[in-house]
Scaffold this motif. Structure first.
Motif, PDB file in Angstrom:
ATOM      1  N   ILE A 136       6.007  93.211  10.425  1.00 24.13           N
ATOM      2  CA  ILE A 136       6.550  93.533  11.741  1.00 24.13           C
ATOM      3  C   ILE A 136       7.723  94.482  11.551  1.00 24.13           C
ATOM      4  CG2 ILE A 136       5.866  91.328  12.779  1.00 24.13           C
ATOM      5  CD1 ILE A 136       8.826  90.454  12.520  1.00 24.13           C
ATOM      6  N   ALA A 137       8.158  95.108  12.643  1.00 22.73           N
ATOM      7  CA  ALA A 137       9.292  96.034  12.562  1.00 22.73           C
ATOM      8  C   ALA A 137      10.590  95.232  12.569  1.00 22.73           C
ATOM      9  CB  ALA A 137       9.254  97.009  13.730  1.00 22.73           C
ATOM     10  N   VAL A 138      10.833  94.546  11.464  1.00 23.39           N
ATOM     11  CA  VAL A 138      11.906  93.563  11.423  1.00 23.39           C
ATOM     12  C   VAL A 138      13.285  94.198  11.596  1.00 23.39           C
ATOM     13  CG1 VAL A 138      11.996  93.591   8.892  1.00 23.39           C
ATOM     14  CG2 VAL A 138      12.836  91.592  10.133  1.00 23.39           C
ATOM     15  N   ALA A 139      13.522  95.375  11.053  1.00 25.80           N
ATOM     16  CA  ALA A 139      14.823  96.031  11.196  1.00 25.80           C
ATOM     17  C   ALA A 139      15.042  96.487  12.639  1.00 25.80           C
ATOM     18  CB  ALA A 139      14.942  97.219  10.242  1.00 25.80           C
ATOM     19  N   ASP A 140      14.007  97.066  13.238  1.00 23.94           N
ATOM     20  CA  ASP A 140      14.093  97.495  14.633  1.00 23.94           C
ATOM     21  C   ASP A 140      14.374  96.313  15.557  1.00 23.94           C
ATOM     22  OD1 ASP A 140      13.762 100.253  14.552  1.00 23.94           O
ATOM     23  OD2 ASP A 140      11.581 100.131  14.577  1.00 23.94           O
TER      24      ASP A 140
ATOM     25  N   LEU B 274      20.371  99.551   9.548  1.00 24.84           N
ATOM     26  CA  LEU B 274      20.743  99.145   8.192  1.00 24.84           C
ATOM     27  C   LEU B 274      21.589  97.884   8.202  1.00 24.84           C
ATOM     28  CD1 LEU B 274      20.669  99.763   5.175  1.00 24.84           C
ATOM     29  CD2 LEU B 274      22.675 101.220   5.487  1.00 24.84           C
ATOM     30  N   GLU B 275      22.606  97.837   9.065  1.00 24.26           N
ATOM     31  CA  GLU B 275      23.444  96.637   9.147  1.00 24.26           C
ATOM     32  C   GLU B 275      22.646  95.429   9.616  1.00 24.26           C
ATOM     33  OE1 GLU B 275      27.752  97.808  10.656  1.00 24.26           O
ATOM     34  OE2 GLU B 275      26.190  99.075  11.565  1.00 24.26           O
ATOM     35  N   ALA B 276      21.771  95.655  10.606  1.00 27.79           N
ATOM     36  CA  ALA B 276      20.965  94.557  11.121  1.00 27.79           C
ATOM     37  C   ALA B 276      20.030  94.009  10.050  1.00 27.79           C
ATOM     38  CB  ALA B 276      20.165  95.019  12.336  1.00 27.79           C
ATOM     39  N   MET B 277      19.438  94.907   9.260  1.00 23.65           N
ATOM     40  CA  MET B 277      18.527  94.480   8.213  1.00 23.65           C
ATOM     41  C   MET B 277      19.249  93.639   7.161  1.00 23.65           C
ATOM     42  SD  MET B 277      15.288  94.809   7.134  1.00 23.65           S
ATOM     43  CE  MET B 277      15.563  93.040   7.090  1.00 23.65           C
ATOM     44  N   ILE B 278      20.437  94.097   6.752  1.00 25.35           N
ATOM     45  CA  ILE B 278      21.197  93.348   5.740  1.00 25.35           C
ATOM     46  C   ILE B 278      21.646  92.010   6.297  1.00 25.35           C
ATOM     47  CG2 ILE B 278      23.275  93.363   4.310  1.00 25.35           C
ATOM     48  CD1 ILE B 278      22.965  96.435   4.181  1.00 25.35           C
ATOM     49  N   ALA B 279      22.043  91.982   7.572  1.00 23.17           N
ATOM     50  CA  ALA B 279      22.442  90.712   8.186  1.00 23.17           C
ATOM     51  C   ALA B 279      21.276  89.738   8.211  1.00 23.17           C
ATOM     52  CB  ALA B 279      22.964  90.954   9.601  1.00 23.17           C
ATOM     53  N   MET B 280      20.058  90.246   8.399  1.00 21.61           N
ATOM     54  CA  MET B 280      18.880  89.383   8.432  1.00 21.61           C
ATOM     55  C   MET B 280      18.552  88.794   7.062  1.00 21.61           C
ATOM     56  SD  MET B 280      17.407  88.942  11.408  1.00 21.61           S
ATOM     57  CE  MET B 280      15.643  88.749  11.132  1.00 21.61           C
ATOM     58  N   LEU B 281      19.047  89.414   5.991  1.00 16.65           N
ATOM     59  CA  LEU B 281      18.797  88.872   4.651  1.00 16.65           C
ATOM     60  C   LEU B 281      19.465  87.519   4.458  1.00 16.65           C
ATOM     61  CD1 LEU B 281      19.214  92.032   2.391  1.00 16.65           C
ATOM     62  CD2 LEU B 281      17.103  91.076   3.344  1.00 16.65           C
ATOM     63  N   ASP B 282      20.558  87.298   5.164  1.00 15.19           N
ATOM     64  CA  ASP B 282      21.207  85.987   5.231  1.00 15.19           C
ATOM     65  C   ASP B 282      21.455  85.396   3.837  1.00 15.19           C
ATOM     66  OD1 ASP B 282      22.201  83.967   7.110  1.00 15.19           O
ATOM     67  OD2 ASP B 282      20.589  82.705   6.340  1.00 15.19           O
ATOM     68  N   PHE B 283      20.821  84.263   3.524  1.00 14.82           N
ATOM     69  CA  PHE B 283      21.144  83.566   2.273  1.00 14.82           C
ATOM     70  C   PHE B 283      20.776  84.389   1.041  1.00 14.82           C
ATOM     71  CE2 PHE B 283      16.720  82.419   2.700  1.00 14.82           C
ATOM     72  CZ  PHE B 283      16.256  82.261   1.399  1.00 14.82           C
ATOM     73  N   GLN B 284      19.794  85.282   1.163  1.00 10.51           N
ATOM     74  CA  GLN B 284      19.433  86.114   0.017  1.00 10.51           C
ATOM     75  C   GLN B 284      20.564  87.086  -0.307  1.00 10.51           C
ATOM     76  OE1 GLN B 284      17.099  85.126  -1.774  1.00 10.51           O
ATOM     77  NE2 GLN B 284      15.060  85.709  -1.093  1.00 10.51           N
ATOM     78  N   ALA B 285      21.172  87.660   0.733  1.00  8.19           N
ATOM     79  CA  ALA B 285      22.322  88.542   0.516  1.00  8.19           C
ATOM     80  C   ALA B 285      23.511  87.753  -0.014  1.00  8.19           C
ATOM     81  CB  ALA B 285      22.696  89.250   1.816  1.00  8.19           C
TER      82      ALA B 285
ATOM     83  N   PRO C 170      17.450 110.468   9.907  1.00 12.46           N
ATOM     84  CA  PRO C 170      16.585 109.757  10.863  1.00 12.46           C
ATOM     85  C   PRO C 170      16.367 108.324  10.393  1.00 12.46           C
ATOM     86  CG  PRO C 170      15.294 111.263   9.517  1.00 12.46           C
ATOM     87  CD  PRO C 170      16.739 111.537   9.183  1.00 12.46           C
ATOM     88  N   GLY C 171      16.481 107.392  11.303  1.00 12.41           N
ATOM     89  CA  GLY C 171      16.356 105.987  10.931  1.00 12.41           C
ATOM     90  C   GLY C 171      15.024 105.402  11.371  1.00 12.41           C
ATOM     91  N   PHE C 172      14.224 104.962  10.422  1.00 15.29           N
ATOM     92  CA  PHE C 172      12.946 104.320  10.723  1.00 15.29           C
ATOM     93  C   PHE C 172      12.912 102.940  10.074  1.00 15.29           C
ATOM     94  CE2 PHE C 172      12.026 108.775  11.331  1.00 15.29           C
ATOM     95  CZ  PHE C 172      11.195 108.778  12.449  1.00 15.29           C
ATOM     96  N   ASP C 173      12.259 102.011  10.734  1.00 17.21           N
ATOM     97  CA  ASP C 173      12.196 100.636  10.258  1.00 17.21           C
ATOM     98  C   ASP C 173      11.715 100.560   8.815  1.00 17.21           C
ATOM     99  OD1 ASP C 173      11.902  97.541  11.182  1.00 17.21           O
ATOM    100  OD2 ASP C 173      10.213  98.102   9.909  1.00 17.21           O
ATOM    101  N   HIS C 174      10.660 101.277   8.513  1.00 19.76           N
ATOM    102  CA  HIS C 174      10.070 101.227   7.173  1.00 19.76           C
ATOM    103  C   HIS C 174      11.083 101.657   6.111  1.00 19.76           C
ATOM    104  CE1 HIS C 174       6.689 101.383   4.339  1.00 19.76           C
ATOM    105  NE2 HIS C 174       7.228 102.481   3.858  1.00 19.76           N
TER     106      HIS C 174
END
Length: 404
Positions: A174-178, A210-221, A146-150
């Motif tokens: 905020i529910a940044v991953a969602d 998961l992919e969206a969250m990692i993409a949002m890390l941007d320069f940190q990733a 099950p995938g949850f933002d947290h």
């Protein structure tokens, strides 16, 4: 038609996406966020949900008239059908014939069991763009989790770079991953629709939290991928550009972003402490980053001497990037926010005047449109079935048999 439905004001759909039909099978947040991008720009979005007698919620329990649900599901029509009944599946399949997009966030196996997966629906309509949102992907070792933002904020690295190091991992408020997954899905679907203009064919769009969250890390990733540098928790500081952070004042706090050399010079001039510009180790961007604790202490000692309003006025005159730290009421009271029209008014049939959060971008000729609050469950069922060619007798039988 119920009294509630009769009170609902009808506003004609218009906008750049008005010629698209979207079948929305999504629940909770990521999927509705994606579909909202189409609803606000004029698409005919049909929210497909279970009939009331099945006692299946949309993930919101009794909060259908609450702000979150209303904000996510505005501008949609609601069709309540029982997808556990073959006749309900037949209704969905008929709607697919004239649809452009199907969006779902079932567990990866559910759509195949129901026979409404991409390959099955593409046989009905080869031009269909089918969007699947999941926690971790449609396949792979975590596909059935099950995938949850947290959870994804933790797995995707966000918690490891958010907050203060002495406080431990910290989730974003905020529910940044969602939300990121929803916005990426909207972008992906629109990309597929543009490609369809060339090929004439739809395709299966897949997005995971998961992919969206990692993409949002941007320069940190990128810091890890390029230099094998593991970012830490910088608190209110920028990871590399200093001074960028939160500073105390006589009556609260303000934010300052002055890491770049020219901006730092404007900052110290405005504050009347030009000597910091020539003082080692603060004279270079690298030196300020490495000695952030000492520099922040110097600046904080000075910012505490006056009120937030005083400093914001000083920095405005000096062209220094700075701002207040607003509570939510102050955000929407801000004159610039009001000028931009971020809060969009609507009239709910029972709640009366309400406001929702507007779109994050504007278009000069074809603006977004707030036509209606979120529909009641099954509000447009008969209307949509008639449009699909079902007779009044057939619709009545569907109601009697619990199909709708």
């Amino acid at each position: 038609m119920s009294e509630v439905n009769a009170q609902r004001e009808t506003v004609a759909r218009k906008g750049p996406l008005a010629h698209f039909k979207v079948l929305d099978l999504t629940r909770v947040r990521a999927g509705p966020t994606a579909v909202r991008q189409f609803a606000d720009w004029g698409a005919d979005v049909i929210k497909i949900e279970s009939p009331q007698h099945m006692e299946v919620s949309d993930g919101w329990g009794g909060l259908r008239d609450g702000p979150d649900f209303q904000n996510l599901h505005r501008n949609k029509r609601s069709l309540a059908i029982n997808l556990k009944d073959p006749r309900g599946i037949a209704i969905l399949r008929r709607l697919v014939e004239t649809a452009d997009v199907v969006a779902e966030n079932f567990r990866p196996d559910v759509k195949f069991r129901l026979g409404i997966d991409y390959e099955s629906l593409a046989k009905i309509n080869p031009g269909i763009v089918y969007a699947s949102i999941s926690g971790f992907g449609q396949d792979g070792p975590y596909a059935k989790r099950p995938g949850f933002d947290h959870i994804v904020q933790g797995m995707g690295g966000m918690m490891s770079i958010n907050g203060h190091a002495d406080k431990g991992p910290t989730r974003v408020g905020i529910a940044v991953a969602d939300v990121a997954a929803g916005l990426f899905t909207g972008l992906a679907v629109m990309t597929a629709l543009l490609e369809r203009q060339v090929s004439g064919k739809g395709q299966w769009v897949q997005v995971s939290l998961l992919e969206a969250m990692i993409a949002m890390l941007d320069f940190q990733a990128a810091r890890w991928l390029f230099n094998r540098e593991i970012p830490g928790q910088p608190g209110n500081d920028h990871p590399t550009s200093i001074p960028t952070g939160v500073y105390p004042t006589q009556d609260g706090h303000i934010t300052i972003a002055a890491g770049e050399q020219a901006m730092f010079k404007r900052l110290v001039v405005a504050m009347g402490c030009e000597e910091l510009m020539d003082m080692e180790p603060f004279s270079t961007e690298e030196g300020r980053s490495k000695n952030r604790v000492e520099l922040n202490a110097e600046l904080s000692r000075r910012t505490r001497e006056h009120t937030s309003a005083h400093w914001l006025e000083v920095f405005e005159r000096g062209s220094v990037a700075a701002g207040p730290i607003n509570s939510m009421d102050a955000v929407f009271a801000d004159p610039q926010v009001q000028h931009l029209g971020v809060a969009q008014p609507l009239v709910h049939p029972t709640l009366g005047p309400v406001s929702v959060v507007g779109q994050g971008f504007k278009m000069s000729r074809t603006p977004s449109q707030m036509r209606s609050t979120a529909p009641t469950r099954g509000e447009h069922t008969d209307e949509i079935l008639r449009e699909a060619g079902y007779s009044d007798g057939e619709i009545a039988a569907f109601h009697t048999d619990g199909v709708v």
